[in-house]
Structure formats: structure tokens, C-alpha cells
Design an enzyme around this catalytic site. Structure first.
Site, PDB file in Angstrom:
ATOM      1  CG  HIS A  79      -0.267   0.042   2.535  1.00 56.32           C
ATOM      2  ND1 HIS A  79      -0.234  -1.019   3.407  1.00 56.32           N
ATOM      3  CD2 HIS A  79       0.423   1.034   3.131  1.00 56.32           C
ATOM      4  CE1 HIS A  79       0.450  -0.679   4.487  1.00 56.32           C
ATOM      5  NE2 HIS A  79       0.865   0.570   4.355  1.00 56.32           N
TER       6      HIS A  79
HETATM    7  P1  TYD Z   1      -2.007  -3.737   7.730  1.00 58.27           P
HETATM    8  O1  TYD Z   1      -2.042  -2.279   7.458  1.00 58.27           O
HETATM    9  O2  TYD Z   1      -2.714  -4.653   6.806  1.00 58.27           O
HETATM   10  O3  TYD Z   1      -0.501  -4.225   7.877  1.00 58.27           O
HETATM   11  P2  TYD Z   1       0.649  -4.235   6.749  1.00 58.27           P
HETATM   12  O4  TYD Z   1       0.281  -3.212   5.736  1.00 58.27           O
HETATM   13  O5  TYD Z   1       1.888  -3.919   7.496  1.00 58.27           O
HETATM   14  O6  TYD Z   1       0.694  -5.604   6.161  1.00 58.27           O
HETATM   15  O7  TYD Z   1      -2.542  -3.947   9.214  1.00 58.27           O
HETATM   16  C1  TYD Z   1      -2.795  -5.217   9.750  1.00 58.27           C
HETATM   17  C2  TYD Z   1      -3.945  -5.075  10.734  1.00 58.27           C
HETATM   18  O8  TYD Z   1      -3.580  -4.250  11.851  1.00 58.27           O
HETATM   19  C3  TYD Z   1      -5.168  -4.445  10.123  1.00 58.27           C
HETATM   20  O9  TYD Z   1      -6.300  -5.113  10.670  1.00 58.27           O
HETATM   21  C4  TYD Z   1      -5.131  -3.023  10.616  1.00 58.27           C
HETATM   22  C5  TYD Z   1      -4.452  -3.140  11.949  1.00 58.27           C
HETATM   23  N1  TYD Z   1      -3.642  -1.959  12.324  1.00 58.27           N
HETATM   24  C6  TYD Z   1      -4.004  -1.206  13.416  1.00 58.27           C
HETATM   25  O10 TYD Z   1      -5.013  -1.456  14.075  1.00 58.27           O
HETATM   26  N2  TYD Z   1      -3.245  -0.137  13.763  1.00 58.27           N
HETATM   27  C7  TYD Z   1      -2.120   0.188  13.095  1.00 58.27           C
HETATM   28  O11 TYD Z   1      -1.428   1.176  13.456  1.00 58.27           O
HETATM   29  C8  TYD Z   1      -1.736  -0.591  11.953  1.00 58.27           C
HETATM   30  C9  TYD Z   1      -0.520  -0.262  11.151  1.00 58.27           C
HETATM   31  C10 TYD Z   1      -2.535  -1.661  11.609  1.00 58.27           C
END
Ligand code: TYD
Length: 137
Positions: free
Chosen positions: A55
Site C-alpha cells: 500500500h
Molecule cells: P495492515 O495495514 O494490513 O498491515 P501491513 O500493511 O503492514 O501488512 O494492518 C494489519 C492489521 O492491523 C489491520 O487489521 C489493521 C491493523 N492496524 C491497526 O489497528 N493499527 C495500526 O497502526 C496498523 C498499522 C494496523
């Protein structure tokens, strides 16, 4: 690791304090971390073969520090992409807004600390690469 060729991402080296006890690195908002830190999160226990991220953020600025183990990060600013290795606990990777990023090849012991200049906001994410590319032009 190839030299960084993206204008919008750069490495920052941190001072390491060493004494008879061991080592310490301090991260301070608006000092060695250029932005005011509003959030910290960390990624660990990543399973083999997993690719995370995929992303870009419309507004968010972040700094990644691999504080244990190693991982690889792909960065793409819409014009060029580069793959960098994070394997140092005394070096941060600054990501400005609008950089597509993917993280992979995590070692089993990898702990990836991320500092951000704002709280979690799903509306700030661009999760579709074509939408990202279109927004870059
Ligand atoms: P995600 O953004 O998909 O992680 P990455 O892009 O690193 O693979 O986030 C994973 C999960 O965690 C998703 O359910 C959103 C949650 N999340 C939070 O609650 N707070 C945060 O600060 C972040 C980064 C993710």
C-alpha cells in the site's frame, strides 16, 4: 543492497550509545526522527513467504527500523522502484507520503518497528497499485 535512488525515501543513521552494559539507541520526534511521532507499531513473528504492506499512504510519513533480524522492503514512488535490505538496528528508513511499499523475506526473529506522524486511519491507505500509479501522475 543497491544505493537508494528514490527521492522520497532515505536512510537515517542513529547514534548508538555503548557502555559496559551494552548498547542503546534513542529515537526522538523532531530530532533524529524528523517528524512528531504520534504512533509506533511493530511487526514480528512474520511467517515464511509473507508479503506485507502493499500500500501507499496519501498523507502519512513513517520511519521503519528493523530492530532485530532482517527483512527486505520494496519502495516505489510511481517513477522508479528499489529494493532495500533492512538489517541494522541503528538505521531508519524514512518513507514520505505516497510511496508504495512491500515488506518480505522477514527472518524469523525480525522485529520491524515503525514510527508514524499520525494515528491509524484506513482512509489514508491506497491499497490498489493502479490507483496509486494514477495518483502519482
Ligand atoms: P495492515 O495495514 O494490513 O498491515 P501491513 O500493511 O503492514 O501488512 O494492518 C494489519 C492489521 O492491523 C489491520 O487489521 C489493521 C491493523 N492496524 C491497526 O489497528 N493499527 C495500526 O497502526 C496498523 C498499522 C494496523
Amino acid at each position: 543492497t543497491r544505493p537508494m535512488t528514490l527521492a522520497l525515501a532515505r536512510f537515517v543513521d542513529f547514534a548508538v550509545k555503548g557502555d559496559e552494559f551494552g548498547w542503546l539507541v534513542a529515537l526522538e520526534g523532531e530530532r533524529n526522527v524528523s517528524f512528531p511521532i504520534k504512533r509506533a507499531y511493530y511487526i514480528f513473528g512474520t511467517r515464511p513467504g509473507v508479503r506485507r504492506g502493499k500500500h501507499a499512504h496519501r498523507q502519512l510519513t513513517q520511519m521503519m527500523v528493523c530492530i532485530a533480524g532482517r527483512c527486505t522492503v520494496l519502495l516505489d514512488d510511481g517513477k522508479a522502484s528499489v529494493e532495500v535490505e533492512l538489517a541494522r538496528n541503528d538505521r531508519g528508513l524514512m518513507l514520505d507520503r505516497m510511496i508504495w511499499h512491500e515488506m518480505y523475506d522477514f527472518s524469523p526473529d525480525c522485529v520491524l518497528l515503525v514510527l508514524a506522524d499520525n494515528r491509524y486511519d484506513e482512509a489514508d491507505y491506497i491499497r490498489n497499485y493502479d490507483v496509486f500509479k494514477a495518483a502519482c501522475t
